[in-house]
Design a protein around this motif. Structure first.
Motif: not given
Length: 389
Positions: A95-97, A112-125
């Motif tokens: 949900r956030d990563e 490996s790679r880890t970073g932030p993610l906003d699963l609530g963002a538009p699908a294309d993002e």
């Protein structure tokens, strides 16, 4: 081997017998294994093994690893797997990563790679972030990649690669993530729930088939179930919605729409910093699961557990031990352990969604491929039960 950017095409691996041989090569490691041993363990004739290993060597998947003394005649040639002949990408979209790993045929993480993610963002993002992470772990060398295994919160349709109403993010309902990511990356893609992916990866590491539950506590709470030596998904990938069992009828609202769910109670305790209460709630749910399914072991994982693994193991074990005592003289405690690495087992397990079928560890519908016709590769959609033996 076709090492084009659209993925590695390994026709040899479509053979069940070749998969058996390849799995034994993988298990033998650097020490290797002789053709005679391969024949004995697979039940194939020496001639069949010779033909298969010749093809595997031609594909670059196997190589000689020296010689071993023979009881008679010339020394036996020993063969080994070539781990870097191909790779798979494992992707965990939380949900956030976002976590991405590149895994070779031996199961070793090479990038490996880890970073932030906003699963609530538009699908294309979200799709762009996922494709970017795949490209990043492949690197400039662009090694042969068999496909991308993607682990996401459920519920979802693992066969169609379509998300359903992800808890807290209903806008994903009906989104064809598998096909969209396959089109963006040009690689075969397999989708599964994050907890199922982790359970698969952990089960493949076990020396023998076992029944266990993997309980993942992070931004949410869910489980992956291994029953009878197989990852149990259910007909609609709905199995393992552990966090949404109601334990308090008039409890706090949960993001799933219910009240008094274990996830809501557990995350509330985590938010207050009350680890003991969070572990007790988690243990209550685990005890219900043990009583329902009679499993052999409980494995705890996720970022929240990784922050204080001993406290969570103690708390869950205390509840299970109390239930065992209440069960009478025959009630033996169920072992509780923590999986190391926080969320890492989820991404590594996602890579195994691609790799496991190559070694005959996953059954699938014959002739079907993940990601549709756009994605060339030997990856089959996952069944309701992933056979591990």
């Amino acid at each position: 081997m076709n090492r084009s950017n659209s993925g590695a095409n390994l026709p040899t691996l479509r053979s069940h017998n070749a998969a058996l041989v390849l799995d034994l090569l993988r298990a033998a490691g650097e020490r290797g294994i002789s053709r005679l041993e391969l024949a004995g363990r697979t039940g194939l004739t020496p001639q069949a093994v010779s033909k298969i290993t010749a093809r595997l060597r031609g594909e670059g998947l196997a190589a000689e690893a020296g010689h071993r003394a023979s009881t008679g005649g010339k020394p036996r040639t020993v063969l080994r797997l070539v781990p870097d002949a191909a790779h798979a990408v494992g992707l965990h979209l939380d949900r956030d990563e976002l976590t991405a790993v590149l895994v070779d045929l031996a199961g070793t993480v090479t990038a490996s790679r880890t970073g932030p993610l906003d699963l609530g963002a538009p699908a294309d993002e979200v799709l762009g972030a996922a494709a970017g992470a795949v490209a990043a772990v492949r690197g400039d060398g662009a090694p042969a990649v068999l496909g991308v295994g993607v682990a996401v919160p459920g519920p979802l349709d693992h066969r169609g690669g379509v998300l359903h109403r992800v808890t807290g993010f209903p806008q994903w309902d009906g989104y064809p993530l598998r096909d969209a990511l396959a089109a963006r990356t040009g690689l075969p893609v397999v989708i599964d729930k994050d907890t199922n992916a982790a359970a698969l990866g952990l089960a493949l590491q076990a020396p023998a088939p076992a029944d266990f539950a993997y309980l993942h506590l992070g931004t949410g709470l869910g489980s992956g179930l291994v029953l009878g030596g197989a990852v149990h998904r259910g007909a609609r990938t709905g199995a393992g919605e552990f966090g949404h069992q109601t334990v308090q009828l008039d409890g706090a609202p949960c993001s799933c729409g219910g009240r008094g769910c274990i996830e809501a109670l557990c995350l509330a305790a985590v938010g207050r910093g009350d680890v003991a209460e969070a572990a007790r709630v988690l243990g209550t749910g685990a005890a219900n699961l043990v009583g329902l399914l009679d499993i052999d072991r409980v494995v705890l994982g996720g970022r929240t557990v990784a922050a204080e693994p001993d406290a969570y193991v103690r708390g869950v074990r205390a509840v299970l031990d109390e239930r065992a005592r209440q069960g009478g003289a025959d009630g033996a405690p169920v072992p509780v352990v923590a999986a190391g690495g926080g969320d890492r087992p989820v991404a590594e397990g996602a890579a195994q969604l691609i790799l496991a079928p190559l070694f005959g560890r996953v059954g699938g519908a014959a002739g079907e491929r993940a990601g549709g016709d756009r994605a060339a590769g030997p990856v089959d959609p996952l069944p309701e039960r992933t056979e591990l033996g």
